[in-house]
Each structure stands twice: as structure tokens, then as C-alpha cells.
Design a protein around this motif. Structure first.
Motif, PDB file in Angstrom:
ATOM      1  N   GLU A 132       0.818  -1.213   0.000  1.00 52.40           N
ATOM      2  CA  GLU A 132       0.000   0.000   0.000  1.00 52.40           C
ATOM      3  C   GLU A 132       0.858   1.272   0.000  1.00 52.40           C
ATOM      4  O   GLU A 132       0.320   2.370  -0.110  1.00 52.40           O
ATOM      5  N   ILE A 133       2.174   1.128   0.183  1.00 49.66           N
ATOM      6  CA  ILE A 133       3.051   2.306   0.167  1.00 49.66           C
ATOM      7  C   ILE A 133       3.465   2.535  -1.284  1.00 49.66           C
ATOM      8  O   ILE A 133       4.275   1.790  -1.849  1.00 49.66           O
ATOM      9  N   LYS A 134       2.910   3.568  -1.888  1.00 54.35           N
ATOM     10  CA  LYS A 134       2.947   3.708  -3.352  1.00 54.35           C
ATOM     11  C   LYS A 134       4.107   4.547  -3.892  1.00 54.35           C
ATOM     12  O   LYS A 134       4.336   4.561  -5.100  1.00 54.35           O
ATOM     13  N   ASP A 135       4.835   5.288  -3.012  1.00 47.43           N
ATOM     14  CA  ASP A 135       5.823   6.235  -3.555  1.00 47.43           C
ATOM     15  C   ASP A 135       7.122   5.561  -4.008  1.00 47.43           C
ATOM     16  O   ASP A 135       7.999   6.212  -4.572  1.00 47.43           O
ATOM     17  N   ASP A 136       7.260   4.235  -3.762  1.00 51.18           N
ATOM     18  CA  ASP A 136       8.457   3.520  -4.185  1.00 51.18           C
ATOM     19  C   ASP A 136       8.189   2.030  -4.010  1.00 51.18           C
ATOM     20  O   ASP A 136       7.164   1.619  -3.462  1.00 51.18           O
ATOM     21  N   TYR A 137       9.155   1.227  -4.439  1.00 48.93           N
ATOM     22  CA  TYR A 137       9.096  -0.219  -4.199  1.00 48.93           C
ATOM     23  C   TYR A 137       9.979  -0.500  -2.997  1.00 48.93           C
ATOM     24  O   TYR A 137      11.188  -0.240  -3.008  1.00 48.93           O
ATOM     25  N   TYR A 138       9.379  -1.036  -1.912  1.00 46.97           N
ATOM     26  CA  TYR A 138      10.099  -1.169  -0.649  1.00 46.97           C
ATOM     27  C   TYR A 138      10.434  -2.626  -0.345  1.00 46.97           C
ATOM     28  O   TYR A 138       9.646  -3.536  -0.626  1.00 46.97           O
ATOM     29  N   LEU A 139      11.622  -2.805   0.237  1.00 48.92           N
ATOM     30  CA  LEU A 139      12.051  -4.115   0.732  1.00 48.92           C
ATOM     31  C   LEU A 139      12.411  -3.995   2.209  1.00 48.92           C
ATOM     32  O   LEU A 139      12.845  -2.940   2.680  1.00 48.92           O
ATOM     33  N   TYR A 140      12.273  -5.102   2.915  1.00 49.38           N
ATOM     34  CA  TYR A 140      12.546  -5.128   4.353  1.00 49.38           C
ATOM     35  C   TYR A 140      14.040  -5.327   4.605  1.00 49.38           C
ATOM     36  O   TYR A 140      14.665  -6.224   4.046  1.00 49.38           O
ATOM     37  N   ASP A 141      14.615  -4.476   5.458  1.00 54.99           N
ATOM     38  CA  ASP A 141      16.017  -4.589   5.873  1.00 54.99           C
ATOM     39  C   ASP A 141      16.027  -4.880   7.366  1.00 54.99           C
ATOM     40  O   ASP A 141      15.767  -3.992   8.189  1.00 54.99           O
ATOM     41  N   ASP A 142      16.305  -6.154   7.738  1.00 54.25           N
ATOM     42  CA  ASP A 142      16.225  -6.530   9.150  1.00 54.25           C
ATOM     43  C   ASP A 142      17.331  -5.921   9.998  1.00 54.25           C
ATOM     44  O   ASP A 142      17.179  -5.788  11.217  1.00 54.25           O
ATOM     45  N   LYS A 143      18.454  -5.558   9.375  1.00 57.12           N
ATOM     46  CA  LYS A 143      19.549  -4.956  10.152  1.00 57.12           C
ATOM     47  C   LYS A 143      19.198  -3.536  10.599  1.00 57.12           C
ATOM     48  O   LYS A 143      19.587  -3.085  11.666  1.00 57.12           O
ATOM     49  N   GLN A 144      18.447  -2.815   9.747  1.00 55.69           N
ATOM     50  CA  GLN A 144      18.084  -1.440  10.075  1.00 55.69           C
ATOM     51  C   GLN A 144      16.691  -1.332  10.703  1.00 55.69           C
ATOM     52  O   GLN A 144      16.262  -0.244  11.057  1.00 55.69           O
ATOM     53  N   TYR A 145      15.990  -2.488  10.846  1.00 60.74           N
ATOM     54  CA  TYR A 145      14.597  -2.464  11.299  1.00 60.74           C
ATOM     55  C   TYR A 145      13.813  -1.469  10.453  1.00 60.74           C
ATOM     56  O   TYR A 145      13.140  -0.564  10.974  1.00 60.74           O
ATOM     57  N   ALA A 146      13.896  -1.611   9.136  1.00 61.41           N
ATOM     58  CA  ALA A 146      13.332  -0.594   8.246  1.00 61.41           C
ATOM     59  C   ALA A 146      12.859  -1.199   6.939  1.00 61.41           C
ATOM     60  O   ALA A 146      13.303  -2.274   6.515  1.00 61.41           O
ATOM     61  N   LEU A 147      11.930  -0.487   6.290  1.00 56.27           N
ATOM     62  CA  LEU A 147      11.609  -0.717   4.883  1.00 56.27           C
ATOM     63  C   LEU A 147      12.407   0.296   4.076  1.00 56.27           C
ATOM     64  O   LEU A 147      12.419   1.495   4.407  1.00 56.27           O
ATOM     65  N   VAL A 148      13.071  -0.171   3.032  1.00 55.76           N
ATOM     66  CA  VAL A 148      13.962   0.692   2.247  1.00 55.76           C
ATOM     67  C   VAL A 148      13.424   0.811   0.820  1.00 55.76           C
ATOM     68  O   VAL A 148      13.200  -0.196   0.142  1.00 55.76           O
ATOM     69  N   GLY A 149      13.215   2.053   0.368  1.00 58.80           N
ATOM     70  CA  GLY A 149      12.780   2.302  -1.002  1.00 58.80           C
ATOM     71  C   GLY A 149      13.910   2.032  -1.979  1.00 58.80           C
ATOM     72  O   GLY A 149      15.026   2.539  -1.816  1.00 58.80           O
ATOM     73  N   GLN A 150      13.645   1.216  -3.001  1.00 58.88           N
ATOM     74  CA  GLN A 150      14.710   0.780  -3.900  1.00 58.88           C
ATOM     75  C   GLN A 150      15.177   1.885  -4.850  1.00 58.88           C
ATOM     76  O   GLN A 150      16.329   1.884  -5.295  1.00 58.88           O
TER      77      GLN A 150
ATOM     78  N   THR B 115      14.482   5.463  -4.203  1.00 55.78           N
ATOM     79  CA  THR B 115      14.742   6.714  -3.472  1.00 55.78           C
ATOM     80  C   THR B 115      15.630   6.522  -2.253  1.00 55.78           C
ATOM     81  O   THR B 115      16.106   7.501  -1.680  1.00 55.78           O
ATOM     82  N   ASN B 116      15.832   5.246  -1.815  1.00 55.22           N
ATOM     83  CA  ASN B 116      16.518   4.943  -0.549  1.00 55.22           C
ATOM     84  C   ASN B 116      15.786   5.541   0.659  1.00 55.22           C
ATOM     85  O   ASN B 116      16.358   5.703   1.730  1.00 55.22           O
ATOM     86  N   ASN B 117      14.532   5.874   0.451  1.00 60.38           N
ATOM     87  CA  ASN B 117      13.716   6.388   1.559  1.00 60.38           C
ATOM     88  C   ASN B 117      13.520   5.275   2.599  1.00 60.38           C
ATOM     89  O   ASN B 117      13.318   4.118   2.256  1.00 60.38           O
ATOM     90  N   LEU B 118      13.591   5.647   3.881  1.00 60.41           N
ATOM     91  CA  LEU B 118      13.462   4.679   4.967  1.00 60.41           C
ATOM     92  C   LEU B 118      12.173   4.911   5.743  1.00 60.41           C
ATOM     93  O   LEU B 118      11.813   6.049   6.054  1.00 60.41           O
ATOM     94  N   TYR B 119      11.493   3.808   6.058  1.00 65.38           N
ATOM     95  CA  TYR B 119      10.464   3.816   7.099  1.00 65.38           C
ATOM     96  C   TYR B 119      11.008   2.900   8.187  1.00 65.38           C
ATOM     97  O   TYR B 119      10.998   1.676   8.047  1.00 65.38           O
ATOM     98  N   GLN B 120      11.503   3.536   9.260  1.00 67.60           N
ATOM     99  CA  GLN B 120      12.313   2.818  10.253  1.00 67.60           C
ATOM    100  C   GLN B 120      11.596   2.777  11.598  1.00 67.60           C
ATOM    101  O   GLN B 120      10.792   3.653  11.929  1.00 67.60           O
TER     102      GLN B 120
END
Length: 736
Positions: free
Chosen positions: A682-700, A702-707
């Protein structure tokens, strides 16, 4: 989900989980032999008491043919096949983990290997290495004991049969219910059904409807569903109510003559404003030597609930009252819990008391335990007592008064409350200095209308009046346990019911450290010893108090702790920093307190120690019922939060990202603690993947983080009352 490293409690009487710890070491080094000194060194046990326990346990395991003595005093694991017995911990995606004391790690069980086993079932597995891998998996070969066979869910009907779709997300198979087993239930209703069989050639278990609960989403239906999901009753059988109504509640002169008469002592209760069961009261007297006699008086439930009666059986089965958002499901019938046992004002009551002589410094100089008769002069709500503490005056304002009218309090009661507050603060300070951990968590509460619908959310915080009662209840619980546990001249330890709390899980503390550092809390959780661990945890809890992320971090801190349980084997209470602790002060709502009263009176009468086995079984049952009740209580809060948010779908909220997973982020709304999910798709501004080391979703792109810990603005997208789930729409991240 690996097994946990525990700190060893050197000053406890019993090494916790010694069998499991010894078998883990011997299994790990299966080709070696060890003597008791070598095993003690591996377990970091250096005292004679601990080493003696290892010697005794090795002999016990030898008798069970789990270990063999390869030379004098040297032991080795007995080689065995790869079959183990333990408990399944299912996940919501259909797989599970196998937990067994003999294994140092939980074993992954893929869904294809479950062989009809369900969550919390006791099973036997075959352990094997995965192909081309050193990782181990299990295959369920036998279901030894079902954890539950009754399920709550929604009925989906066809012409000749139906399926129950269970509310429990871990129940991966729908129950097939033949037409003649439907009990008249219609399509789409919520029911309680029992699993009766699971034929080998069937994908689904067979079942029958036991009870029709109502339509999904209906308030009473959902509340009853929560209770039945955990096997908790919501009403008393008629025969139990009838038995309670037959009890004689007259206090005879003969009964009074057997007790210490404390009716003339100044006595009062302080409880929540909506409480009906007052199971504790305090008395206060200034002695001629300047010290204070303080009585902690507890409802004498065991006088009315006698062993061998159906009242006793019902109290044991329930083991605890259940506190849901809109109601209390009591352990005892109302005639007892809110009537004869409740220490209501201006009524004589039979009580069991702990009476202490305490000096100005808060030191206990003398103690007395026994049955009493008391008379409560006054009932206070916490808010009323708090106003007295804050103003130091004898007036309670109309805004605070539970009657809505201002009134004056007798000077002697004001003096008592203020002095008890001072002494409680000294007791609390001493407890913290000894390493106690303070979880002063904010409770989420709801304002409900006459239909039990939530019309507002507020937070209840523990203030001085709450802590006053808490400290004196802790004192009574501790002193009762010490009185039995430290009894001089007793050759063997007397059987008693302890409330124990093991040391924290080091791996979970390390994980907590990693998470809180993402929020900028850089002070290290120092696990060097018990005192440094407690001190650093207390500092963290103090630092986060009042912050947007406080509820999440406090919850994680609680989860890093071991669970407190009831047992006859005392290891002390880590969180309270007590070597001896029991539950004595709430027999109206906790069955272990009833056992404590009976055992204490038995020893006061000079009785010999009963066998521990029967009490240990009752302790395990009580701990399990407490766990189920806590889950039901949490579910009722989630249900009410979802119901509240149904009426706020157009509103924007600021929240904190409280969890990050590969399927999305969890967000906790700051102003009401409601938690929901923003799905990754549902997060439409980018394609996000889960990064378990950063406890974050990372935009592929924009490199935008939801941490974890980020503040975001959300709106409610969807509410699901049956699943107690919220879906959010993410609007934006709050810029720092």
C-alpha cells in the motif's frame, strides 16, 4: 526462536530448570563425560548448595537412564534415537516450532510435517537434518495430548454441512461440521464448536456445534467469544450459585472468640473508583514508643470456601478473575466476591491479617500473622486518597469525590494516609536500591456509554495513592513468604506457594538494546550483574516515560523479562528484588492466595508440611489460567480499540512505527495507543524491501526509509472486529 541464556540466581534455594540445563550440556558434548564440578563451572555455579543439587540431579537422571556413569563421578548422555517429546508453538503462517527441555534450540516444523498437530499440542517428533544443510527440522510422528479441542469461529453453511472458520489465526484447518451436528446454527453466525475427530483420509477435522454465540460484530457475541477462545467461563453454573446462596454469613460470637479482635483499630480501604470487591484494608495506630502498628487485612475467603465443596472446585478451575474492558468475570460468585468477603465500609468482616510494627525509617521491628475480625471505617477511591496526599488537607472536592459531593475526612484518617504514604515511599526506595525494576506503565482505559461502546480513550497512571497500597501489599506478600520460607528449626523446607520470577533473558536484552538505540537511547543495558541490569533498565524506563515511543519500549522491556509463575520451588522474585515472595493479598480474585491462606494457618496451628506434589500441580494450573486470562484481557482491549477506531475513519493521527516486517509496518497511534498495520504493497511512492539490520523498509529507487521509531501520519483504512485488526493508510512521514 532459539533457547535462552539465563543468569544463575546464586542466592536462590533452587537452581531453575536444572534438568534442562544439564541435558543441554550433555547433549551438546555427547561424546564427553563430565563430573559435577565441570558441569557447575559450565553453569557458573560456585556455591555448595548449587553443586549439591547437580549431584542429586545427576543421580536422578541416571535412575531415569537419561545419563550413564562412565566412571566414578563422571557422567555422559545415554545415546538415544532422534525422537523427542515437547510442545508445539505454531505461527500464523501455518508452520510451527518445537520446544523441548532436552534441546538447546527450538526446532522448526514446516507445515507439511505437522501431521494434524495444532498450536500448544504436546507431540513427539523425529529430528533430522535438512537435505544439504546442517539446519535441523522436525517431523511430528505422534500427538500425545491436544492443548484444546474447542474453537470459536464463524459458521459457513452449504446445503448439507458447514465449516467453522476459527477466530484463532493459528488454527490452520477449518472444522467440517455435518448437518446433524449444527444444533440449528445458521450461516454466518459465530459459534463454539468442538473437534471430535480427524480421520486420516480427511484434510479437515470433524466437529460439532456446542453453543451458538450470536452474530459476528455484536458486542456480547465478541466478548463471550474472547472468553471461550481461551476456555474461560462467562457465567457460573446454577449449582455453584445455589451453593453460594446457602452459605451462612452470620459472624458468631464463637467465631469472634477464635480471632484477634481489631474492630476498634482505625481501618480503611483504597481501591479503584469502580471496584466492588474490596479484598484488602489497612489499619493504622501510633504506639506508645512512637512506632506505628500497621495492619494489612485481607478478606478471609478460605473461611467461606471450604475444601471439598463445589465452590472450591469452581474457584480452582477458574483460578483467577478476568478483567475485561467492560466487565469483570469473577473467580467467586458475586454473593461472595462483592458481598460477604468484600471489606465494605461500616461492616464487620472476617479477615486474615499481617500486622507489623514499623519505625519512622520504614524498618519492620515485629510481625504477627493470623485470623482477625475487622471493621472498615471508610472507603476511598485512589483519586480521593491522592487528593489528600497532594493537598495534605481533610477536604475531598466534589470533582474528585466518587459521590459527586465534597466532604470532609476525619483528621485521624488524614494523618494515617499521610504517614502511610511517607513509609511507603521509604519501602519503595529501599526496594529500588536492592535492584527492583519499576514498570510504572500507563494503562489504556475507555469511557463507555450505556451500551458498552467506547466513546473516549484515557490513560491511567499509577500515582502516590496507588503506590501506597502497592508497597504495603508487597510487604505483606514478602513477609508471609519469609515467615514460612525462613522458619527456623525446620529440618526440611515447608511446602508453600511462592510467586517466583526468574532472571531476564540475555538474548532478549541484547535485542532490546539494539532496538532502543534506533530511538537514540544510547545508554547501554549493563548485564554485568543483577544490580547493574536493574539499574540500567530503570534508567531506560525513566528516559522513555512520557515519550511517543514509551508504550512500545516498555512493552519490549516487559517481554525481555521472564514470566512470573506460581510454584512450590522458591528461586526468589527478580523483578521485585525479593528472595521470598508469595501472593497473600487477593484471595477474592486469585486462587493461589487461597492456598497461601490455608497453608499459613496450617503452619500457625503447628501442622506438618504436606506433600508438595499436589500443590505444585495446582500452582501450574493457576499459572496457566493467569496466562489465559491475560490474553483474554489483551484481546478485549484490542477489540475495544478497533471498535473505537471505527468511528474515527476520517481522522488523521500521528503515530510511531512500532514494528517492521517484510509484509509492512505496524504503527501505534500516540494519543490512544491503538496499533494497526500499513501493508508494504500500500506504500505507493516507491518499491520497498525489508532490511532486518536497520529495522526498516527501504525504497529501492529513493533509498527512503520507514524505520522503527519514525513518526508518521496515518488514517484508518479498514477495521476488522472479528480479527481485532486495524489497517492504516500511510499519509506521510513526520519530518524531524
Amino acid at each position: 526462536m532459539s533457547k535462552k541464556k539465563k543468569l544463575y540466581k546464586k542466592n536462590g534455594n533452587v537452581v531453575k530448570d536444572l534438568t534442562r540445563k544439564l541435558l543441554q550440556i550433555l547433549n551438546k558434548f555427547s561424546d564427553q563425560g563430565f563430573n559435577y564440578r565441570q558441569l557447575a563451572a559450565k553453569l557458573d555455579i560456585s556455591d555448595a548448595n548449587g553443586r549439591n543439587q547437580i549431584i542429586q540431579k545427576l543421580e536422578e537422571l541416571k535412575g531415569q537412564q537419561k545419563v550413564e556413569e562412565i566412571e566414578r563421578g563422571k557422567f555422559k548422555i545415554v545415546p538415544k534415537d532422534k525422537y523427542y517429546t515437547g510442545v508445539l508453538d505454531a505461527t500464523t503462517n501455518g508452520n510451527a516450532y518445537f520446544i523441548c527441555d532436552e534441546l538447546d534450540k527450538d526446532i522448526y516444523i514446516p507445515s507439511r510435517n505437522l501431521n494434524r498437530a495444532l498450536d500448544k499440542d504436546t507431540v513427539k517428533i523425529y529430528l533430522y537434518n535438512r537435505r544439504n544443510s546442517s539446519k535441523q527440522e522436525g517431523d511430528v510422528v505422534e500427538i500425545i495430548k491436544r492443548a484444546k479441542t474447542e474453537f470459536v469461529g464463524v459458521l459457513q453453511l452449504n446445503k448439507n454441512f458447514g465449516f467453522l472458520v476459527a477466530d484463532d489465526a493459528k488454527m490452520y484447518a477449518d472444522l467440517f461440521i455435518p448437518k446433524d451436528k449444527l444444533k440449528g446454527a445458521e450461516d454466518g453466525v459465530k459459534v463454539l464448536a468442538k473437534m471430535t475427530d480427524w480421520p486420516g483420509n480427511s484434510k479437515n477435522p470433524f466437529g460439532e456445534v456446542l453453543e451458538i454465540l450470536g452474530m459476528p460484530g455484536d458486542h456480547e457475541t465478541e466478548i463471550h467469544s474472547i472468553l471461550l477462545e481461551y476456555g474461560l467461563p462467562y457465567k457460573f453454573p446454577e449449582k455453584v450459585e445455589a451453593e453460594a446462596s446457602k452459605l451462612s454469613f452470620e459472624i458468631t460470637e464463637e467465631e469472634i472468640s477464635k480471632r484477634r479482635d481489631m474492630r476498634k483499630d482505625l481501618t480503611f480501604t483504597i481501591d479503584p473508583k469502580d471496584a466492588k470487591d474490596f479484598d484488602d484494608a489497612l489499619s493504622f495506630e501510633v504506639l506508645e514508643n512512637g512506632n506505628y502498628e500497621i495492619g494489612i487485612h485481607i478478606a478471609d475467603v478460605s473461611h467461606y470456601v471450604q475444601e471439598g465443596t463445589i465452590l472450591e472446585d469452581e474457584a480452582y478451575e477458574r483460578a483467577t478473575s478476568v478483567y475485561l474492558v467492560d466487565r469483570v468475570v469473577p473467580m467467586l460468585p458475586e454473593v461472595l466476591s462483592n458481598g460477604v468477603c468484600s471489606l465494605r465500609p461500616n461492616e464487620e468482616k472476617l479477615t486474615f491479617s499481617a500486622v507489623f510494627e514499623i519505625n519512622e525509617k520504614g524498618h519492620v521491628l515485629n510481625e504477627w500473622f493470623g485470623r482477625t475480625i475487622t471493621y472498615s471505617d471508610k472507603r476511598f477511591a485512589y483519586e480521593e486518597a491522592q487528593e489528600i496526599i497532594e493537598t495534605k488537607a481533610n477536604k475531598v472536592s466534589s470533582e474528585i469525590s466518587i459521590t459527586g459531593e465534597a466532604y470532609e475526612v476525619k483528621d485521624e484518617i488524614v494523618t494515617a494516609i499521610l504517614k502511610l504514604d511517607q513509609l511507603a515511599k521509604k519501602l519503595r526506595k529501599k526496594r529500588l536500591q536492592q535492584g527492583a525494576i519499576t514498570f510504572d506503565r500507563v494503562e489504556v482505559k475507555f469511557n463507555l456509554n450505556e451500551k458498552a461502546e467506547p466513546i473516549g480513550v484515557f490513560f491511567k497512571e499509577s500515582k502516590d495513592a496507588n503506590k501506597l497500597i502497592e508497597e504495603f501489599m508487597l510487604l505483606a506478600n514478602r513477609k508471609v513468604a519469609e515467615f514460612i520460607g525462613r522458619k527456623k528449626g525446620v529440618a526440611t523446607k515447608n511446602t508453600f506457594v511462592y510467586r517466583v520470577h526468574d532472571e531476564p533473558d540475555l538474548e532478549k536484552l541484547e535485542k532490546l538494546q539494539n532496538i532502543v538505540s534506533k530511538f537514540g537511547y544510547t545508554n547501554k543495558i549493563d548485564t554485568k550483574n543483577k544490580k547493574t541490569t536493574s539499574s540500567s533498565l530503570n534508567q531506560l524506563l525513566k528516559d522513555v516515560h512520557g515519550k511517543g515511543e514509551s508504550n512500545m519500549i516498555e512493552t519490549l522491556a516487559v517481554r525481555s523479562m521472564s514470566k512470573a509463575v506460581y510454584t512450590t520451588q522458591n528461586i526468589g522474585h527478580y523483578g521485585l528484588a525479593f528472595d521470598y515472595y508469595s501472593h497473600f493479598t487477593s484471595p477474592i480474585r486469585r486462587y493461589p492466595d487461597v492456598m497461601t491462606h490455608r497453608l499459613l494457618q496450617h503452619y500457625l496451628d503447628g501442622g506438618k508440611s504436606p506433600k508438595a506434589e499436589a500443590y505444585e500441580e495446582k500452582c501450574k494450573h493457576s499459572s496457566n489460567q493467569e496466562y489465559l486470562a491475560s490474553k483474554a484481557e489483551r484481546d478485549s482491549i484490542k477489540y475495544m480499540q478497533v471498535k473505537y477506531m471505527e468511528d474515527h475513519k476520517d481522522q488523521e493521527f500521528e503515530g510511531v512505527i512500532s514494528g517492521v516486517t517484510e509484509w509492512g509496518i505496524y504503527v501505534e497511534i500516540i494519543e490512544n495507543k491503538c496499533e494497526g498495520m500499513v501493508r508494504i504493497r500500500e506504500i505507493k511512492d516507491d518499491y520497498y524491501l525489508y532490511d532486518d539490520k536497520q529495522y526498516a523498509l527501504v525504497g529501492q529507487s529513493t533509498n527512503n526509509l520507514y524505520q522503527l521509531g519514525d513518526h508518521v501520519i496515518i488514517k484508518v483504512k479498514h477495521t476488522d472486529l472479528e480479527r481485532k485488526h486495524l489497517d492504516f493508510t500511510l499519509l506521510k512521514k513526520v519530518s524531524e
